[in-house]
Design an enzyme around this catalytic site. Structure first.
Site, mmCIF file in Angstrom:
data_model
loop_
_atom_site.group_PDB
_atom_site.id
_atom_site.type_symbol
_atom_site.label_atom_id
_atom_site.label_comp_id
_atom_site.label_asym_id
_atom_site.label_seq_id
_atom_site.Cartn_x
_atom_site.Cartn_y
_atom_site.Cartn_z
ATOM 1 N N SER A 1 -7.814 1.265 64.831
ATOM 2 C CA SER A 1 -8.188 -0.091 64.441
ATOM 3 C C SER A 1 -9.684 -0.307 64.597
ATOM 4 O O SER A 1 -10.331 0.283 65.480
ATOM 5 C CB SER A 1 -7.455 -1.085 65.337
ATOM 6 O OG SER A 1 -8.037 -2.364 65.234
ATOM 7 N N ARG B 1 -15.090 -11.895 58.877
ATOM 8 C CA ARG B 1 -14.182 -10.742 58.830
ATOM 9 C C ARG B 1 -14.079 -10.259 57.378
ATOM 10 O O ARG B 1 -14.408 -10.988 56.448
ATOM 11 C CB ARG B 1 -12.748 -11.144 59.275
ATOM 12 C CG ARG B 1 -12.558 -11.489 60.736
ATOM 13 C CD ARG B 1 -12.750 -10.309 61.659
ATOM 14 N NE ARG B 1 -12.469 -10.678 63.044
ATOM 15 C CZ ARG B 1 -13.337 -11.242 63.873
ATOM 16 N NH1 ARG B 1 -14.557 -11.525 63.453
ATOM 17 N NH2 ARG B 1 -12.998 -11.517 65.115
ATOM 18 N N TYR C 1 -6.466 -3.685 73.699
ATOM 19 C CA TYR C 1 -5.895 -3.103 72.473
ATOM 20 C C TYR C 1 -6.881 -2.105 71.859
ATOM 21 O O TYR C 1 -6.511 -0.985 71.471
ATOM 22 C CB TYR C 1 -5.585 -4.255 71.502
ATOM 23 C CG TYR C 1 -5.195 -3.844 70.101
ATOM 24 C CD1 TYR C 1 -3.929 -3.353 69.815
ATOM 25 C CD2 TYR C 1 -6.105 -3.983 69.037
ATOM 26 C CE1 TYR C 1 -3.581 -2.995 68.512
ATOM 27 C CE2 TYR C 1 -5.761 -3.640 67.744
ATOM 28 C CZ TYR C 1 -4.502 -3.145 67.487
ATOM 29 O OH TYR C 1 -4.160 -2.799 66.206
ATOM 30 N N ASP D 1 13.352 3.648 70.693
ATOM 31 C CA ASP D 1 12.142 3.291 71.428
ATOM 32 C C ASP D 1 11.286 4.546 71.639
ATOM 33 O O ASP D 1 11.676 5.451 72.388
ATOM 34 C CB ASP D 1 12.561 2.684 72.781
ATOM 35 C CG ASP D 1 11.373 2.118 73.535
ATOM 36 O OD1 ASP D 1 10.224 2.507 73.238
ATOM 37 O OD2 ASP D 1 11.608 1.280 74.428
ATOM 38 N N ARG E 1 -17.315 -9.098 61.806
ATOM 39 C CA ARG E 1 -16.834 -7.721 61.591
ATOM 40 C C ARG E 1 -16.701 -7.475 60.093
ATOM 41 O O ARG E 1 -16.236 -8.342 59.355
ATOM 42 C CB ARG E 1 -15.482 -7.508 62.278
ATOM 43 C CG ARG E 1 -14.890 -6.137 61.968
ATOM 44 C CD ARG E 1 -13.668 -5.840 62.810
ATOM 45 N NE ARG E 1 -14.021 -5.633 64.202
ATOM 46 C CZ ARG E 1 -13.191 -5.869 65.230
ATOM 47 N NH1 ARG E 1 -11.997 -6.337 65.005
ATOM 48 N NH2 ARG E 1 -13.575 -5.630 66.460
ATOM 49 N N ASN F 1 -8.147 -5.326 59.469
ATOM 50 C CA ASN F 1 -7.400 -6.525 59.036
ATOM 51 C C ASN F 1 -6.613 -6.334 57.739
ATOM 52 O O ASN F 1 -7.041 -6.768 56.666
ATOM 53 C CB ASN F 1 -8.346 -7.723 58.835
ATOM 54 C CG ASN F 1 -8.974 -8.145 60.132
ATOM 55 O OD1 ASN F 1 -8.303 -8.275 61.145
ATOM 56 N ND2 ASN F 1 -10.278 -8.339 60.120
ATOM 57 N N LYS G 1 -6.679 2.092 71.476
ATOM 58 C CA LYS G 1 -6.883 2.781 70.194
ATOM 59 C C LYS G 1 -7.915 3.899 70.370
ATOM 60 O O LYS G 1 -7.760 4.987 69.824
ATOM 61 C CB LYS G 1 -7.354 1.794 69.119
ATOM 62 C CG LYS G 1 -6.288 0.803 68.654
ATOM 63 C CD LYS G 1 -5.193 1.499 67.884
ATOM 64 C CE LYS G 1 -4.190 0.550 67.285
ATOM 65 N NZ LYS G 1 -2.980 1.246 66.798
HETATM 66 P P1 NAD Z 1 3.619 -4.291 63.046
HETATM 67 O O1 NAD Z 1 3.680 -4.956 64.382
HETATM 68 O O2 NAD Z 1 4.172 -5.014 61.874
HETATM 69 O O3 NAD Z 1 4.302 -2.848 63.125
HETATM 70 C C1 NAD Z 1 4.316 -2.080 64.273
HETATM 71 C C2 NAD Z 1 5.762 -1.671 64.515
HETATM 72 O O4 NAD Z 1 5.817 -0.808 65.657
HETATM 73 C C3 NAD Z 1 6.670 -2.867 64.827
HETATM 74 O O5 NAD Z 1 7.719 -2.939 63.868
HETATM 75 C C4 NAD Z 1 7.208 -2.565 66.210
HETATM 76 O O6 NAD Z 1 8.565 -2.950 66.412
HETATM 77 C C5 NAD Z 1 7.052 -1.055 66.286
HETATM 78 N N1 NAD Z 1 7.031 -0.600 67.662
HETATM 79 C C6 NAD Z 1 6.307 -1.107 68.688
HETATM 80 N N2 NAD Z 1 6.596 -0.473 69.827
HETATM 81 C C7 NAD Z 1 7.540 0.472 69.520
HETATM 82 C C8 NAD Z 1 8.259 1.416 70.285
HETATM 83 N N3 NAD Z 1 8.082 1.526 71.593
HETATM 84 N N4 NAD Z 1 9.157 2.202 69.646
HETATM 85 C C9 NAD Z 1 9.381 2.077 68.306
HETATM 86 N N5 NAD Z 1 8.712 1.183 67.531
HETATM 87 C C10 NAD Z 1 7.820 0.379 68.132
HETATM 88 O O7 NAD Z 1 2.086 -3.929 62.811
HETATM 89 P P2 NAD Z 1 1.343 -3.388 61.503
HETATM 90 O O8 NAD Z 1 0.428 -4.465 61.055
HETATM 91 O O9 NAD Z 1 2.314 -2.818 60.546
HETATM 92 O O10 NAD Z 1 0.442 -2.246 62.147
HETATM 93 C C11 NAD Z 1 0.791 -0.869 62.068
HETATM 94 C C12 NAD Z 1 -0.255 -0.063 62.821
HETATM 95 O O11 NAD Z 1 -1.550 -0.308 62.282
HETATM 96 C C13 NAD Z 1 -0.350 -0.393 64.310
HETATM 97 O O12 NAD Z 1 -0.597 0.791 65.024
HETATM 98 C C14 NAD Z 1 -1.554 -1.295 64.394
HETATM 99 O O13 NAD Z 1 -2.166 -1.259 65.668
HETATM 100 C C15 NAD Z 1 -2.451 -0.709 63.314
HETATM 101 N N6 NAD Z 1 -3.414 -1.681 62.793
HETATM 102 C C16 NAD Z 1 -2.981 -2.720 62.045
HETATM 103 C C17 NAD Z 1 -3.912 -3.645 61.560
HETATM 104 C C18 NAD Z 1 -3.490 -4.809 60.713
HETATM 105 O O14 NAD Z 1 -4.353 -5.567 60.299
HETATM 106 N N7 NAD Z 1 -2.200 -5.016 60.430
HETATM 107 C C19 NAD Z 1 -5.265 -3.490 61.860
HETATM 108 C C20 NAD Z 1 -5.659 -2.423 62.634
HETATM 109 C C21 NAD Z 1 -4.727 -1.510 63.078
#
Ligand code: NAD
Length: 321
Positions: free
Chosen positions: A118, A220, A149, A50, A283, A178, A153
Site C-alpha cells: 500500500s 489523494r 498498517y 483463516d 498523496r 486508494n 506493509k
Molecule cells: P478487503 O477488506 O475488501 O479485502 C481483504 C479481505 O481479506 C477481506 O475479505 C477479509 O475478510 C480477508 N481477510 C482478512 N483477514 C483474513 C484472514 N486471517 N484469513 C482469510 N482472509 C482474511 O480489502 P481490499 O480493498 O480488497 O484490499 C485487498 C488488499 O489490497 C489488502 O491487502 C489491502 O491492504 C491492499 N490495499 C488496498 C487498498 C484499497 O484502496 N482498497 C489500498 C492499498 C492496499
C-alpha cells in the site's frame, strides 16, 4: 490449465481478481474468512478459512499451484486504520497471513506470488504538502509511515523480497493507491473515502450538507478497480518484481472530490467539515517506474470510475431499504 490461489477472495479487490482470472481461463481457489458480500464467487473452489492458521494455509496446496495472489489483510479506511484502536490486530493478523502464505508458497514450489502492498508505507515527512507529495518508489526510506498498517506493509514487502533473494521464489509487489469501485465496502466502519462520500451524497437531499473529515484540502488520487486488476495482471506477467506504485496520478482535494460526486448525483451538496481521522496531508501516485518497466500506466479519468461507483452504491442503498 494454470492454477491460482486468491487470498482475500471474499474482499473487494480479491473478488474482482477472481473474475478476471476465470475470464483468462485459470482454475481458481479463493480463500477468505467470509464470503463476498455483494456477489457470489465464481472461483472453482471457495474455502472459508483463516490464513492466520498455518494448517489452513497448508491445506490450500493439495495440487500444483502456479500463482498465489496474497490480498488478505485486516484493513479498512481511515476510520479503521488511523483511529489507533485496531493497531495490534492489523499488525498481528496481516503479518500472520503473509508469513504463512509466503512460507507455503516456497515449500510447495509456487511459480510466482503477488503481494498487495500500500501507498501507506511511504514516509509521512514526504506527504505534508498537499500540493506536492512525493511517492516515488525510491522515497520509501528512511521509513516513517504514519500508521501501523503502513509499517506492516513495509515489513511484509521486505519479507517477500527476502524469500525471493534467499529461496529464488518469484515475487511481484504492487503498492496500491486508494482503489475504488463497485463491490467495495461502503458502510459499517471499514469503508474508504470514495465509498463513504458516495454513500453520504446518495443519502443526502438536494441542498443538504454532508460531513467531511478535516478541512477537505487534503489531497489523494483514486484508482478505479478495473485498472488495478489490469495492473496486477501486467505485473504478474512481467519480469519486474517491484515494489511498484499502482495508482492514478490524477490528484484531487477531498473538497474537489465531493464536488465531482455531487455533479454525478446531480445534487447541490454543502460541506460540513468536522474532526476525524485523516492520514497524510497529501498523496499522489508517481507512475514513472511502472511506465518504464511495463510500458503501461493507469490512464482512465477519475470521473468515469466515480460515476459507476456512485450509481452502484445508490442502488445498494435503495435496494436494501
Ligand atoms: P478487503 O477488506 O475488501 O479485502 C481483504 C479481505 O481479506 C477481506 O475479505 C477479509 O475478510 C480477508 N481477510 C482478512 N483477514 C483474513 C484472514 N486471517 N484469513 C482469510 N482472509 C482474511 O480489502 P481490499 O480493498 O480488497 O484490499 C485487498 C488488499 O489490497 C489488502 O491487502 C489491502 O491492504 C491492499 N490495499 C488496498 C487498498 C484499497 O484502496 N482498497 C489500498 C492499498 C492496499
Amino acid at each position: 490449465m494454470k492454477t491460482a490461489i486468491v487470498c482475500g477472495a471474499g474482499g473487494f479487490i480479491g473478488g474482482h481478481l477472481v473474475k478476471r482470472l476465470k475470464q483468462e481461463g485459470y482454475w481458481v481457489r479463493g480463500v477468505d474468512l467470509k464470503n463476498n458480500e455483494y456477489s457470489s464467487s465464481i472461483a472453482d473452489e471457495f474455502i472459508l478459512g483463516d490464513l492466520r492458521d498455518p494448517v489452513v494455509c497448508l491445506n490450500l496446496f493439495d495440487r500444483k499451484i502456479n500463482e498465489v495472489y496474497q490480498l488478505a489483510a485486516d484493513m479498512g479506511g481511515a476510520g479503521y486504520i488511523f483511529s489507533g484502536n485496531h493497531d495490534a490486530d492489523v499488525m498481528h493478523n496481516s503479518a500472520l497471513c503473509n508469513i504463512n502464505m509466503i512460507k507455503c508458497s516456497q515449500n510447495f514450489g509456487v511459480d510466482k506470488i503477488f503481494y498487495s502492498s500500500s501507498a501507506c508505507m511511504y514516509p509521512e515527512y514526504n506527504q505534508l504538502d498537499p500540493d506536492n507529495p512525493k511517492c516515488s518508489e525510491d522515497s520509501a526510506y528512511p521509513a516513517a509511515p504514519d500508521s501501523e498498517y503502513g509499517w506492516e506493509k513495509l515489513f511484509s514487502e521486505r519479507l517477500y523480497m527476502s524469500y525471493q533473494r534467499n529461496y529464488n521464489l518469484q515475487v511481484r509487489i504492487a503498492r496500491f493507491h486508494n482503489i475504488f469501485g463497485p463491490e467495495g465496502t461502503w458502510d459499517g466502519g471499514k469503508e474508504k473515502a470514495p465509498a463513504a462520500l458516495c454513500r453520504k451524497i446518495a443519502k443526502a437531499k438536494d441542498g443538504e450538507a454532508i460531513e467531511i473529515w478535516g478541512d477537505g484540502n487534503q489531497t489523494r488520487s483514486f484508482l478505479y478497480i478495473d485498472e488495478c486488476i489490469e495492473g496486477i495482471r501486467k505485473l504478474m506477467n512481467s519480469e519486474f518484481s517491484g515494489p511498484v506504485n499502482l495508482g492514478s496520478e490524477e490528484m484531487v482535494s477531498i473538497n474537489q472530490f465531493v464536488d465531482m460526486i455531487a455533479k454525478i448525483a446531480n445534487k447541490r451538496i454543502l460541506k460540513n467539515h468536522i474532526e476525524g481521522p485523516l492520514g497524510v496531508r497529501g498523496r499522489n501516485s508517481d507512475n514513472a517506474l511502472i511506465f518504464e518497466k511495463l510500458k503501461w500506466k493507469p490512464s482512465q479519468s477519475l470521473e468515469i470510475g466515480l460515476a459507476n461507483t456512485y450509481f452502484w452504491i445508490q442502488d445498494q442503498i435503495f435496494s436494501n431499504k
